[in-house]
Design a protein around this motif. Structure first.
Motif, PDB file in Angstrom:
ATOM      1  N   UNK A  70       0.867  -1.172   0.000  1.00  0.00           N
ATOM      2  CA  UNK A  70       0.000   0.000   0.000  1.00  0.00           C
ATOM      3  C   UNK A  70       0.907   1.225   0.000  1.00  0.00           C
ATOM      4  N   UNK A  71       0.935   1.900  -1.140  1.00  0.00           N
ATOM      5  CA  UNK A  71       1.758   3.104  -1.283  1.00  0.00           C
ATOM      6  C   UNK A  71       0.910   4.320  -0.966  1.00  0.00           C
ATOM      7  N   UNK A  72       1.434   5.180  -0.119  1.00  0.00           N
ATOM      8  CA  UNK A  72       0.681   6.337   0.351  1.00  0.00           C
ATOM      9  C   UNK A  72       1.321   7.635  -0.106  1.00  0.00           C
ATOM     10  N   UNK A  73       0.483   8.584  -0.451  1.00  0.00           N
ATOM     11  CA  UNK A  73       0.959   9.944  -0.667  1.00  0.00           C
ATOM     12  C   UNK A  73       0.779  10.707   0.636  1.00  0.00           C
ATOM     13  N   UNK A  74       1.574  11.727   0.827  1.00  0.00           N
ATOM     14  CA  UNK A  74       1.441  12.493   2.067  1.00  0.00           C
ATOM     15  C   UNK A  74       2.770  12.599   2.775  1.00  0.00           C
ATOM     16  N   UNK A  75       3.106  13.807   3.179  1.00  0.00           N
ATOM     17  CA  UNK A  75       4.426  14.051   3.742  1.00  0.00           C
ATOM     18  C   UNK A  75       4.583  13.510   5.142  1.00  0.00           C
ATOM     19  N   UNK A  76       3.474  13.227   5.823  1.00  0.00           N
ATOM     20  CA  UNK A  76       3.571  12.820   7.213  1.00  0.00           C
ATOM     21  C   UNK A  76       3.209  11.356   7.411  1.00  0.00           C
ATOM     22  N   UNK A  77       3.430  10.546   6.383  1.00  0.00           N
ATOM     23  CA  UNK A  77       3.103   9.115   6.462  1.00  0.00           C
ATOM     24  C   UNK A  77       3.711   8.486   7.704  1.00  0.00           C
ATOM     25  N   UNK A  78       4.900   8.872   8.053  1.00  0.00           N
ATOM     26  CA  UNK A  78       5.602   8.232   9.161  1.00  0.00           C
ATOM     27  C   UNK A  78       4.939   8.479  10.506  1.00  0.00           C
ATOM     28  N   UNK A  79       3.942   9.343  10.569  1.00  0.00           N
ATOM     29  CA  UNK A  79       3.246   9.593  11.829  1.00  0.00           C
ATOM     30  C   UNK A  79       1.866   8.942  11.866  1.00  0.00           C
ATOM     31  N   UNK A  80       1.477   8.227  10.824  1.00  0.00           N
ATOM     32  CA  UNK A  80       0.147   7.641  10.731  1.00  0.00           C
ATOM     33  C   UNK A  80       0.113   6.211  11.262  1.00  0.00           C
ATOM     34  N   UNK A  81      -0.973   5.863  11.925  1.00  0.00           N
ATOM     35  CA  UNK A  81      -1.280   4.449  12.115  1.00  0.00           C
ATOM     36  C   UNK A  81      -1.855   3.917  10.804  1.00  0.00           C
ATOM     37  N   UNK A  82      -1.527   2.687  10.472  1.00  0.00           N
ATOM     38  CA  UNK A  82      -1.997   2.071   9.231  1.00  0.00           C
ATOM     39  C   UNK A  82      -2.647   0.738   9.539  1.00  0.00           C
ATOM     40  N   UNK A  83      -3.570   0.357   8.669  1.00  0.00           N
ATOM     41  CA  UNK A  83      -4.249  -0.913   8.883  1.00  0.00           C
ATOM     42  C   UNK A  83      -4.617  -1.593   7.584  1.00  0.00           C
ATOM     43  N   UNK A  84      -4.899  -2.871   7.700  1.00  0.00           N
ATOM     44  CA  UNK A  84      -5.433  -3.661   6.600  1.00  0.00           C
ATOM     45  C   UNK A  84      -6.772  -4.256   7.043  1.00  0.00           C
ATOM     46  N   UNK A  85      -7.735  -4.200   6.145  1.00  0.00           N
ATOM     47  CA  UNK A  85      -9.043  -4.789   6.347  1.00  0.00           C
ATOM     48  C   UNK A  85      -9.360  -5.648   5.123  1.00  0.00           C
ATOM     49  N   UNK A  86     -10.366  -6.484   5.249  1.00  0.00           N
ATOM     50  CA  UNK A  86     -10.807  -7.268   4.098  1.00  0.00           C
ATOM     51  C   UNK A  86     -12.319  -7.375   4.090  1.00  0.00           C
ATOM     52  N   UNK A  87     -12.838  -7.631   2.887  1.00  0.00           N
ATOM     53  CA  UNK A  87     -14.288  -7.668   2.722  1.00  0.00           C
ATOM     54  C   UNK A  87     -14.661  -8.682   1.662  1.00  0.00           C
ATOM     55  N   UNK A  88     -15.690  -9.472   1.962  1.00  0.00           N
ATOM     56  CA  UNK A  88     -16.260 -10.405   0.995  1.00  0.00           C
ATOM     57  C   UNK A  88     -17.653  -9.913   0.625  1.00  0.00           C
ATOM     58  N   UNK A  89     -18.166 -10.348  -0.525  1.00  0.00           N
ATOM     59  CA  UNK A  89     -19.463  -9.844  -0.997  1.00  0.00           C
ATOM     60  C   UNK A  89     -20.578 -10.044   0.023  1.00  0.00           C
ATOM     61  N   UNK A  90     -21.305  -8.976   0.257  1.00  0.00           N
ATOM     62  CA  UNK A  90     -22.446  -9.048   1.160  1.00  0.00           C
ATOM     63  C   UNK A  90     -22.105  -8.986   2.635  1.00  0.00           C
ATOM     64  N   UNK A  91     -20.827  -8.840   2.939  1.00  0.00           N
ATOM     65  CA  UNK A  91     -20.424  -8.803   4.352  1.00  0.00           C
ATOM     66  C   UNK A  91     -19.708  -7.489   4.654  1.00  0.00           C
ATOM     67  N   UNK A  92     -19.603  -7.208   5.951  1.00  0.00           N
ATOM     68  CA  UNK A  92     -18.930  -5.996   6.378  1.00  0.00           C
ATOM     69  C   UNK A  92     -17.414  -6.116   6.204  1.00  0.00           C
ATOM     70  N   UNK A  93     -16.795  -4.956   6.100  1.00  0.00           N
ATOM     71  CA  UNK A  93     -15.341  -4.928   6.059  1.00  0.00           C
ATOM     72  C   UNK A  93     -14.816  -5.261   7.466  1.00  0.00           C
ATOM     73  N   UNK A  94     -13.860  -6.188   7.543  1.00  0.00           N
ATOM     74  CA  UNK A  94     -13.379  -6.634   8.852  1.00  0.00           C
ATOM     75  C   UNK A  94     -11.883  -6.387   8.996  1.00  0.00           C
ATOM     76  N   UNK A  95     -11.510  -6.174  10.210  1.00  0.00           N
ATOM     77  CA  UNK A  95     -10.120  -5.880  10.559  1.00  0.00           C
ATOM     78  C   UNK A  95      -9.223  -7.084  10.330  1.00  0.00           C
ATOM     79  N   UNK A  96      -8.016  -6.807   9.803  1.00  0.00           N
ATOM     80  CA  UNK A  96      -7.015  -7.862   9.608  1.00  0.00           C
ATOM     81  C   UNK A  96      -5.776  -7.590  10.456  1.00  0.00           C
ATOM     82  N   UNK A  97      -5.209  -6.382  10.290  1.00  0.00           N
ATOM     83  CA  UNK A  97      -3.960  -6.077  10.995  1.00  0.00           C
ATOM     84  C   UNK A  97      -3.764  -4.576  11.051  1.00  0.00           C
TER      85      UNK A  97
END
Length: 125
Positions: A22-49
């Motif tokens: 996941x490539x991000x634009x933005x000068x302050x990327x190093x101060x952000x929390x980042x996450x990964x989620x996943x989603x299957x059809x008809x279901x909510x997006x769920x937390x991964x990491x």
């Protein structure tokens, strides 16, 4: 304006591996929390990491713990998700997300400010 662009999805057999980026634009990327989620059809997006600003703290969903690893390269404005021992139930669209406020671990969907467009991961049995 923050943009997140995921890549690295694809089709893989069960037991195989993929690495999402996941490539991000933005000068302050190093101060952000980042996450990964996943989603299957008809279901909510769920937390991964999630990973904190420095990469020193991570947190995983129980379903992926021990198989997936989240890490980041702040010099490249990129966060990764290394996925090993993939299972058919890992099939989903995977999204990365950025929390511009928190520098820590963030697992709640509604705390993230920006999302990527998603990348499809399909695991065949």
């Amino acid at each position: 304006q923050v943009q997140l662009v995921e890549s690295g999805g694809g089709l893989v057999q069960a037991g195989g591996s993929l690495r999402l980026s996941c490539a991000a634009s933005g000068r302050t990327f190093s101060s952000w929390a980042m996450g990964w989620f996943r989603q299957t059809p008809g279901k909510e997006r769920v937390f991964v990491a999630t990973i904190n600003w420095s990469g020193g703290s991570t947190y995983y969903a129980d379903s992926v713990k021990g198989r997936f690893t989240i890490f980041r390269d702040n010099a490249k404005n990129t966060v990764y998700l290394q996925m090993n021992s993939l299972k058919p139930e890992d099939t989903a669209v995977y999204y990365c997300a950025a929390d511009l406020i928190s520098r820590g671990i963030v697992s709640r969907y509604d705390e993230y400010d920006y999302w990527g467009q998603g990348t499809q991961v399909t695991v065949s049995s």
